[in-house]
Scaffold this motif. Structure first.
Motif, PDB file in Angstrom:
ATOM      1  N   GLY A 110      44.803  29.395  19.871  1.00 38.40           N
ATOM      2  CA  GLY A 110      45.211  29.668  18.501  1.00 38.40           C
ATOM      3  C   GLY A 110      46.647  30.076  18.323  1.00 38.40           C
ATOM      4  O   GLY A 110      46.975  30.717  17.317  1.00 38.40           O
ATOM      5  N   GLY A 121      47.370  28.670  15.339  1.00 36.83           N
ATOM      6  CA  GLY A 121      46.213  28.947  14.525  1.00 36.83           C
ATOM      7  C   GLY A 121      46.065  28.106  13.263  1.00 36.83           C
ATOM      8  O   GLY A 121      46.748  27.125  13.101  1.00 36.83           O
ATOM      9  N   PRO A 122      45.279  28.641  12.322  1.00 33.21           N
ATOM     10  CA  PRO A 122      44.215  29.588  12.622  1.00 33.21           C
ATOM     11  C   PRO A 122      42.981  28.871  13.156  1.00 33.21           C
ATOM     12  O   PRO A 122      42.919  27.651  13.041  1.00 33.21           O
ATOM     13  CB  PRO A 122      43.950  30.226  11.246  1.00 33.21           C
ATOM     14  N   PRO A 123      42.001  29.582  13.700  1.00 30.67           N
ATOM     15  CA  PRO A 123      41.973  31.042  13.855  1.00 30.67           C
ATOM     16  C   PRO A 123      42.438  31.469  15.243  1.00 30.67           C
ATOM     17  O   PRO A 123      42.697  30.622  16.100  1.00 30.67           O
ATOM     18  CB  PRO A 123      40.494  31.358  13.687  1.00 30.67           C
ATOM     19  N   VAL A 124      42.502  32.780  15.455  1.00 32.76           N
ATOM     20  CA  VAL A 124      42.719  33.332  16.782  1.00 32.76           C
ATOM     21  C   VAL A 124      41.420  33.224  17.566  1.00 32.76           C
ATOM     22  O   VAL A 124      40.341  33.456  17.011  1.00 32.76           O
ATOM     23  CB  VAL A 124      43.151  34.812  16.696  1.00 32.76           C
ATOM     24  N   ASN A 125      41.498  32.870  18.821  1.00 33.35           N
ATOM     25  CA  ASN A 125      40.323  32.850  19.690  1.00 33.35           C
ATOM     26  C   ASN A 125      39.558  34.159  19.540  1.00 33.35           C
ATOM     27  O   ASN A 125      40.146  35.246  19.532  1.00 33.35           O
ATOM     28  CB  ASN A 125      40.775  32.653  21.134  1.00 33.35           C
ATOM     29  N   TRP A 167      47.501  34.595   8.856  1.00 33.43           N
ATOM     30  CA  TRP A 167      46.214  34.558   9.537  1.00 33.43           C
ATOM     31  C   TRP A 167      46.188  35.472  10.758  1.00 33.43           C
ATOM     32  O   TRP A 167      45.158  36.077  11.065  1.00 33.43           O
ATOM     33  CB  TRP A 167      45.851  33.126   9.938  1.00 33.43           C
TER      34      TRP A 167
END
Length: 274
Positions: A162, A165-169, A205
């Protein structure tokens, strides 16, 4: 092939040439890609303060753990956070490779680059970059240090987690080590007017994920994501900042030394122990 003069390279191409060279590619290969002479590329490197490798150094095979981010250990999560904040992913070049990661820090933080190089098991050089102007509005105001490596695997891994991103892992989003890396890379903390403050900047995000970490997961405070110039920020102050700093930095395995010292001052002042 007729060689073009170096002035036909754009500022972005000159910066890319520096990143590729520091990442391990040779001046001859880079020059061929851009249709300029080897001497022209060497001139670009020298004007930017990059130390040119000797013939023996150029033939040295560097070591590198291409799998360093495959398993999200605390240290791997930390460096992912730092790279999310301050790192650059170099795109692959069809037929030439070149995908990899680059990190540029102020000269005063050169030791932190050495920590990153050690984490990667790398023998690549950390290169001093003298203050210089890329164009009329974009330049390094202070001396800097650059570390870059060619590795499609590291670059692809960061993308999959990510970085853009998005999203973040999800595993990173719940890791205090990851968020400490983000703060070290693009945040500030300290005692201002006798009160603890913690400010983190980034994309909307990424900041929303940080807000969720401190508010929804750890219930440390009430916080919102606010616009800040062209990006976004989360700003904590008082006890909520002290508690968040303690969560992120207490017994940390890896941290930027000057921010770790600031964190210790904060939670010592707040009576949260050393």
């Amino acid at each position: 092939m007729e060689m073009s003069p170096v002035w036909k390279l754009t500022p972005e191409q000159k910066l890319e040439a520096v990143e590729r060279y520091v990442g391990g590619q040779g001046a001859t290969e880079i020059a061929a890609d851009y249709g300029v002479s080897n001497v022209a590329i060497l001139g670009v490197l020298r004007r930017r303060g990059v130390q040119v490798r000797t013939n023996s150094e150029a033939q040295t095979k560097h070591t590198l753990r291409h799998d360093a981010l495959d398993i999200l250990t605390p240290d791997a999560a930390y460096w992912c956070g730092f790279l999310f904040a301050d790192g650059t992913i170099m795109p692959p070049r069809p037929g030439h490779g070149g995908g990899g990661i680059a990190l540029v820090l102020a000269e005063r933080d050169r030791d932190h680059l050495a920590k990153f190089r050690g984490f990667l098991g790398s023998s690549h050089a950390i290169t001093a970059i003298a203050p210089h102007r890329y164009n009329a509005s974009d330049y390094f105001a202070h001396p800097a240090a650059r570390f870059a490596v060619n590795s499609d695997r590291l670059a692809d891994r960061l993308r999959s987690l990510g970085r853009y991103g998005p999203p973040v892992n999800s595993e990173l989003a719940e890791s205090r080590d990851f968020w400490r890396g983000v703060v070290d890379g693009d945040g500030s903390l300290g005692l201002y007017g006798g009160k603890p403050h913690l400010r983190v900047c980034g994309s909307d995000w990424l900041m929303e994920a940080f807000r969720s970490f401190v508010v929804d997961r750890h219930h440390l405070c009430h916080a919102t994501v606010r616009p800040h110039k062209s990006i976004y920020e989360v700003h904590l102050c008082g006890p909520s900042a002290a508690n968040a700093v303690s969560l992120l930095y207490r017994d940390a395995s890896t941290a930027l030394d000057r921010k770790l010292n600031g964190a210790r001052n904060i939670y010592a002042r707040a009576g949260l122990g050393s």
